[in-house]
Scaffold this active site. Structure first.
Site, PDB file in Angstrom:
ATOM      1  N   GLU A  76       3.888  -8.563  -4.284  1.00 47.23           N
ATOM      2  CA  GLU A  76       4.724  -8.656  -5.492  1.00 47.23           C
ATOM      3  C   GLU A  76       5.649  -7.449  -5.649  1.00 47.23           C
ATOM      4  O   GLU A  76       6.758  -7.562  -6.184  1.00 47.23           O
ATOM      5  CB  GLU A  76       3.832  -8.751  -6.724  1.00 47.23           C
ATOM      6  N   ASP A  77       5.179  -6.290  -5.216  1.00 43.16           N
ATOM      7  CA  ASP A  77       5.941  -5.079  -5.481  1.00 43.16           C
ATOM      8  C   ASP A  77       7.204  -4.956  -4.644  1.00 43.16           C
ATOM      9  O   ASP A  77       8.045  -4.090  -4.908  1.00 43.16           O
ATOM     10  CB  ASP A  77       5.049  -3.844  -5.277  1.00 43.16           C
TER      11      ASP A  77
ATOM     12  N   ARG B 193       4.876   2.842   0.694  1.00 40.23           N
ATOM     13  CA  ARG B 193       5.011   1.394   0.588  1.00 40.23           C
ATOM     14  C   ARG B 193       6.402   0.894   0.994  1.00 40.23           C
ATOM     15  O   ARG B 193       6.609  -0.325   1.101  1.00 40.23           O
ATOM     16  CB  ARG B 193       4.668   0.951  -0.839  1.00 40.23           C
TER      17      ARG B 193
ATOM     18  N   HIS C  77       1.534  -0.419 -13.757  1.00 42.18           N
ATOM     19  CA  HIS C  77       2.774  -1.198 -13.854  1.00 42.18           C
ATOM     20  C   HIS C  77       2.880  -1.891 -15.213  1.00 42.18           C
ATOM     21  O   HIS C  77       1.857  -2.120 -15.871  1.00 42.18           O
ATOM     22  CB  HIS C  77       2.779  -2.300 -12.779  1.00 42.18           C
TER      23      HIS C  77
ATOM     24  N   CYS D  65      -0.074  -9.275  -8.264  1.00 37.27           N
ATOM     25  CA  CYS D  65       0.360  -8.440  -7.133  1.00 37.27           C
ATOM     26  C   CYS D  65       0.283  -9.157  -5.794  1.00 37.27           C
ATOM     27  O   CYS D  65       0.981  -8.780  -4.859  1.00 37.27           O
ATOM     28  CB  CYS D  65      -0.519  -7.204  -6.978  1.00 37.27           C
TER      29      CYS D  65
HETATM   30  C1  CIR Z   1      -0.451   0.689  -5.283  1.00 40.70           C
HETATM   31  O1  CIR Z   1      -0.889   1.642  -5.907  1.00 40.70           O
HETATM   32  O2  CIR Z   1       0.728   0.563  -5.039  1.00 40.70           O
HETATM   33  C2  CIR Z   1      -1.450  -0.353  -4.815  1.00 40.70           C
HETATM   34  N1  CIR Z   1      -2.678   0.264  -4.442  1.00 40.70           N
HETATM   35  C3  CIR Z   1      -1.679  -1.401  -5.876  1.00 40.70           C
HETATM   36  C4  CIR Z   1      -0.454  -2.157  -6.211  1.00 40.70           C
HETATM   37  C5  CIR Z   1      -0.696  -3.200  -7.230  1.00 40.70           C
HETATM   38  N2  CIR Z   1       0.482  -3.958  -7.453  1.00 40.70           N
HETATM   39  C6  CIR Z   1       0.801  -4.485  -8.617  1.00 40.70           C
HETATM   40  O3  CIR Z   1       0.149  -4.260  -9.615  1.00 40.70           O
HETATM   41  N3  CIR Z   1       1.916  -5.207  -8.680  1.00 40.70           N
END
Ligand code: CIR
Length: 266
Positions: free
Chosen positions: A65-66, A85, A160, A247
């Site tokens: 998702e990110d 990332r 987030h 996510c």
């Molecule tokens: C992070 O900290 O980027 C990952 N461990 C978790 C990301 C979770 N993503 C989201 O809530 N959209």
């Protein structure tokens, strides 16, 4: 028809980014089984699941998702706030290029898709440790030509924006009021999480059903009482990596021209 892009759980998940959680051992077999259960739940709700190739060396790749913000007209590839990332986006951009025109967030902008809540033509975007004003401004410029309004929202206490609020029904949002000022979301009925379940506000509304984490029964009861139809999923191992339900997928209509109002909320 709705599509969910997903990405496999990486072998390196234990080295994931963590912001608000202490590192705990992750049972990889269980994490993979839970992720498969999540994909199965999406299929059960009528979604076509397309897996983007995995990248075992990128710990957080499963949290697809990110890496993008997708609306009917266009996909905006993000520049994630965590430098580790950023290499995740290339494979997602390649997959999305077959489905949407592509735009990009560029430096100095940063933006995580987890900070973007799409409510009809209004996008609420968390100003967070991952998403900055330059990223928000770029998103606004990319989407304004299509009639979308982008509103910046300050996020405190969680990773987030969508850790704090997600859509739970056509006119309902599920909110942790400790983490976001819910009065900003005008026109929506606000359902607060149970105070003992602060992380329960992240759910996936799809085809009229709500994918909901099995770990939060008190908030589940609140949603059921509000008329929401829940499909429970267990995502407890992925939660140790600070990932929630939204996510793990990028949801989009197969094409804008085949839009069906019952799939995603308008
Ligand atoms: C992070 O900290 O980027 C990952 N461990 C978790 C990301 C979770 N993503 C989201 O809530 N959209």
């Amino acid at each position: 028809m709705l599509i969910a892009l997903t990405r496999p759980v990486s072998a390196s998940l234990a080295e994931c980014e963590l912001t608000h959680l202490a590192r705990e051992p992750i049972d990889m077999a269980r994490a993979r089984a839970q992720h498969a259960g999540y994909e199965e739940a999406l299929r059960e709700l009528g979604v076509e699941v397309i897996r983007v190739p995995g990248e075992p060396s990128l710990p957080d790749a499963v949290f697809i998702e990110d890496t993008a913000v997708v609306v009917d007209e266009v996909a905006v590839i993000t520049r994630p706030g965590a430098a580790s990332r950023r290499p995740e986006t290339a494979a997602v951009a390649e997959a999305l290029a077959a489905l949407r025109p592509i735009r990009h967030i560029i430096a100095p902008g940063t933006l995580d898709g987890g900070d973007v809540l799409v409510l009809d033509r209004d996008l609420y975007v968390g100003r967070s440790s991952r998403t900055n004003d330059a990223g928000i401004d770029q998103l606004r410029s990319h989407l304004a030509p299509y009639g979308y309004r982008v509103h910046a929202v300050t996020v405190t206490g969680c990773l987030h924006l969508k850790s704090a609020v997600t859509r739970a029904g056509p006119t309902q949002v599920l909110v942790n009021p400790e983490w976001i000022d819910a009065t900003l979301l005008t026109g929506f009925e606000v359902i607060p999480v149970d105070p003992s379940e602060p992380s329960a506000a992240n759910v996936v509304l799809v085809n009229g059903r709500v994918l909901f984490p099995a770990a939060y029964p008190k908030t589940a009861a609140r949603l059921t009482a509000a008329g929401c139809a829940l499909r429970l999923v267990d995502a407890s191992e992925l939660a140790k990596a600070e990932g929630a339900l939204t996510c793990c997928s990028l949801l989009l209509r197969r094409s804008a021209s085949t839009r069906d109002a019952t799939e995603l909320p308008e």
